[in-house]
Design a protein around this motif. Structure first.
Motif, PDB file in Angstrom:
ATOM      1  N   PHE A 167      19.903  33.592   7.013  1.00 29.43           N
ATOM      2  CA  PHE A 167      20.120  34.858   7.712  1.00 29.43           C
ATOM      3  C   PHE A 167      19.324  34.924   9.016  1.00 29.43           C
ATOM      4  O   PHE A 167      19.831  35.372  10.052  1.00 29.43           O
ATOM      5  CB  PHE A 167      19.736  36.039   6.814  1.00 29.43           C
ATOM      6  N   THR A 168      18.076  34.507   8.963  1.00 27.10           N
ATOM      7  CA  THR A 168      17.227  34.592  10.154  1.00 27.10           C
ATOM      8  C   THR A 168      17.613  33.579  11.231  1.00 27.10           C
ATOM      9  O   THR A 168      17.184  33.718  12.385  1.00 27.10           O
ATOM     10  CB  THR A 168      15.752  34.369   9.765  1.00 27.10           C
ATOM     11  N   SER A 169      18.409  32.567  10.879  1.00 21.35           N
ATOM     12  CA  SER A 169      18.810  31.566  11.866  1.00 21.35           C
ATOM     13  C   SER A 169      20.024  31.992  12.693  1.00 21.35           C
ATOM     14  O   SER A 169      20.365  31.334  13.683  1.00 21.35           O
ATOM     15  CB  SER A 169      19.112  30.234  11.170  1.00 21.35           C
ATOM     16  N   ILE A 170      20.692  33.079  12.310  1.00 20.07           N
ATOM     17  CA  ILE A 170      21.859  33.553  13.053  1.00 20.07           C
ATOM     18  C   ILE A 170      21.399  34.257  14.322  1.00 20.07           C
ATOM     19  O   ILE A 170      20.478  35.075  14.298  1.00 20.07           O
ATOM     20  CB  ILE A 170      22.705  34.506  12.184  1.00 20.07           C
ATOM     21  N   ASP A 171      22.033  33.954  15.419  1.00 20.57           N
ATOM     22  CA  ASP A 171      21.670  34.519  16.716  1.00 20.57           C
ATOM     23  C   ASP A 171      21.844  36.038  16.692  1.00 20.57           C
ATOM     24  O   ASP A 171      22.932  36.556  16.366  1.00 20.57           O
ATOM     25  CB  ASP A 171      22.554  33.910  17.805  1.00 20.57           C
ATOM     26  N   ALA A 172      20.779  36.769  17.027  1.00 20.65           N
ATOM     27  CA  ALA A 172      20.811  38.234  16.998  1.00 20.65           C
ATOM     28  C   ALA A 172      21.782  38.814  18.007  1.00 20.65           C
ATOM     29  O   ALA A 172      22.299  39.928  17.816  1.00 20.65           O
ATOM     30  CB  ALA A 172      19.407  38.782  17.233  1.00 20.65           C
ATOM     31  N   SER A 173      22.062  38.080  19.087  1.00 22.87           N
ATOM     32  CA  SER A 173      22.970  38.602  20.112  1.00 22.87           C
ATOM     33  C   SER A 173      24.388  38.790  19.573  1.00 22.87           C
ATOM     34  O   SER A 173      25.139  39.653  20.056  1.00 22.87           O
ATOM     35  CB  SER A 173      22.988  37.664  21.321  1.00 22.87           C
ATOM     36  N   ILE A 174      24.760  37.998  18.560  1.00 22.80           N
ATOM     37  CA  ILE A 174      26.085  38.137  17.961  1.00 22.80           C
ATOM     38  C   ILE A 174      26.208  39.493  17.271  1.00 22.80           C
ATOM     39  O   ILE A 174      27.230  40.185  17.407  1.00 22.80           O
ATOM     40  CB  ILE A 174      26.358  36.994  16.967  1.00 22.80           C
ATOM     41  N   PHE A 175      25.158  39.891  16.568  1.00 20.46           N
ATOM     42  CA  PHE A 175      25.170  41.195  15.901  1.00 20.46           C
ATOM     43  C   PHE A 175      25.176  42.332  16.917  1.00 20.46           C
ATOM     44  O   PHE A 175      25.841  43.353  16.718  1.00 20.46           O
ATOM     45  CB  PHE A 175      23.954  41.321  14.981  1.00 20.46           C
ATOM     46  N   GLU A 176      24.439  42.156  17.997  1.00 21.60           N
ATOM     47  CA  GLU A 176      24.404  43.194  19.021  1.00 21.60           C
ATOM     48  C   GLU A 176      25.785  43.380  19.650  1.00 21.60           C
ATOM     49  O   GLU A 176      26.226  44.512  19.878  1.00 21.60           O
ATOM     50  CB  GLU A 176      23.383  42.815  20.091  1.00 21.60           C
ATOM     51  N   SER A 177      26.482  42.280  19.893  1.00 19.55           N
ATOM     52  CA  SER A 177      27.825  42.373  20.469  1.00 19.55           C
ATOM     53  C   SER A 177      28.785  43.056  19.500  1.00 19.55           C
ATOM     54  O   SER A 177      29.609  43.898  19.907  1.00 19.55           O
ATOM     55  CB  SER A 177      28.345  40.977  20.817  1.00 19.55           C
ATOM     56  N   HIS A 191      32.157  39.396   8.310  1.00 19.49           N
ATOM     57  CA  HIS A 191      32.792  38.570   9.338  1.00 19.49           C
ATOM     58  C   HIS A 191      31.804  37.741  10.166  1.00 19.49           C
ATOM     59  O   HIS A 191      32.230  36.828  10.876  1.00 19.49           O
ATOM     60  CB  HIS A 191      33.614  39.456  10.277  1.00 19.49           C
ATOM     61  N   ILE A 192      30.512  38.066  10.086  1.00 24.98           N
ATOM     62  CA  ILE A 192      29.537  37.327  10.895  1.00 24.98           C
ATOM     63  C   ILE A 192      28.485  36.660  10.019  1.00 24.98           C
ATOM     64  O   ILE A 192      28.267  35.440  10.096  1.00 24.98           O
ATOM     65  CB  ILE A 192      28.850  38.255  11.924  1.00 24.98           C
ATOM     66  N   THR A 193      27.851  37.459   9.165  1.00 24.06           N
ATOM     67  CA  THR A 193      26.703  36.946   8.406  1.00 24.06           C
ATOM     68  C   THR A 193      27.113  35.877   7.391  1.00 24.06           C
ATOM     69  O   THR A 193      26.553  34.774   7.382  1.00 24.06           O
ATOM     70  CB  THR A 193      25.982  38.099   7.690  1.00 24.06           C
ATOM     71  N   LEU A 194      28.069  36.199   6.521  1.00 20.81           N
ATOM     72  CA  LEU A 194      28.456  35.243   5.482  1.00 20.81           C
ATOM     73  C   LEU A 194      29.063  33.963   6.062  1.00 20.81           C
ATOM     74  O   LEU A 194      28.680  32.860   5.632  1.00 20.81           O
ATOM     75  CB  LEU A 194      29.411  35.908   4.494  1.00 20.81           C
ATOM     76  N   PRO A 195      29.989  34.048   7.026  1.00 20.84           N
ATOM     77  CA  PRO A 195      30.456  32.791   7.645  1.00 20.84           C
ATOM     78  C   PRO A 195      29.340  32.027   8.347  1.00 20.84           C
ATOM     79  O   PRO A 195      29.367  30.799   8.405  1.00 20.84           O
ATOM     80  CB  PRO A 195      31.520  33.266   8.648  1.00 20.84           C
ATOM     81  N   GLY A 196      28.341  32.758   8.859  1.00 15.04           N
ATOM     82  CA  GLY A 196      27.245  32.105   9.564  1.00 15.04           C
ATOM     83  C   GLY A 196      26.324  31.317   8.651  1.00 15.04           C
ATOM     84  O   GLY A 196      25.596  30.431   9.123  1.00 15.04           O
TER      85      GLY A 196
END
Length: 279
Positions: A167-177, A191-196
């Protein structure tokens, strides 16, 4: 050279000996003879082996459910916390049980399931559910499920750490967008976290398969008494009983070990295929 001697040579010898009549009475190389697929035919005609396969399937299925629910949810919740201090505290509390050895945990749950003074039956008595009380580890219908329920509420510390790292390795900018585009928390998770973290999930499932195929014998042997060991039989206990305890048929035990390895290989391939298709 050391890797060959320690890993590959024993594996090759095991593969060869599975097709022989190697046993306590046929131990010398000159006494061992080739018997083809007899050991494999024998195991598939025995109820013990077939019951072990069934129990292994149940253990793997329930283990996947446990490792894909509570640890995943907890890791996600902790990663979503804004306070670094709270994250540290919860990480410490959730990982702390990992220091308890598996044998100690099994002995603890043995006391919980004790029919006379065990916590589970005492709790059912307090709730007025005396009819639900059982000799949990001595009953053929409940022994295996008691083992599966061991570790409730299934906070797997290793799985929690692996998921949290994903979870912590996913780019935070993706969540912000996604947040700017109006995606709610559930949509971001799905759509973002689980596929990531699909690679992380794949690694965790593979580790779980390896764990179940290698170290579930000790807890079952400690928890279940001799009267119901056959009901809760797994391939590990079958190998122990055939190879070391009763018939000393080393070649048949080795053949079961090869079947276990094949099952693990198939499960690893299937896990990789499924996780790669996650969107």
């Amino acid at each position: 050279m050391l890797l060959i001697l320690v890993n590959y040579l024993p594996t090759g010898m095991a593969f060869v000996r599975a097709f022989t009549d190697w046993s306590k009475t046929n131990f010398q190389r000159a006494q061992i003879s080739f018997v083809g697929l007899d050991n494999f035919r024998m195991m598939f005609t025995e109820d013990y082996f077939l019951r072990g396969l069934k129990n292994l399937a149940i253990l793997i299925g329930t283990s996947f459910v446990k490792v894909l629910t509570v640890p995943l949810i907890l890791a996600w919740m902790v990663s979503m916390m804004r306070s670094d201090r709270k994250k540290y505290i919860y990480r410490f509390l959730l990982v702390l049980p990992i220091v308890v050895p598996g044998v100690v945990s099994a002995l603890l749950w043995q006391q919980i399931y004790d029919p006379q003074i065990g916590l589970l039956n005492q709790l059912l008595k307090k709730l007025g559910l005396e009819t639900w009380q059982h000799v949990w580890l001595g009953n053929e219908k409940t022994a295996l499920w008691a083992i599966i329920f061991m570790g409730f509420p299934f906070v797997n510390a290793m799985a929690f750490l692996v998921y949290y790292g994903g979870f912590t390795s996913i780019d935070a900018s993706i969540f912000e967008s996604a947040y700017i585009d109006g995606a709610n928390r559930f949509n971001r998770l799905w759509h973002i976290t689980l596929p990531g973290i699909r690679t992380t999930i794949s690694v965790m499932l593979i580790l779980q398969v390896g764990n179940l195929l290698s170290v579930n014998f000790d807890q079952i042997y400690i928890l279940i008494n001799d009267m119901v060991l056959e009901t809760g039989e797994t391939l590990d206990y079958y190998i122990y009983r055939v190879g070391l305890y009763s018939t000393n048929n080393f070649s048949q035990a080795t053949a079961v070990g090869l079947i276990k390895s094949l099952i693990g290989f198939v499960l690893v391939i299937a896990t990789n295929i499924i996780t790669k298709r996650m969107t």
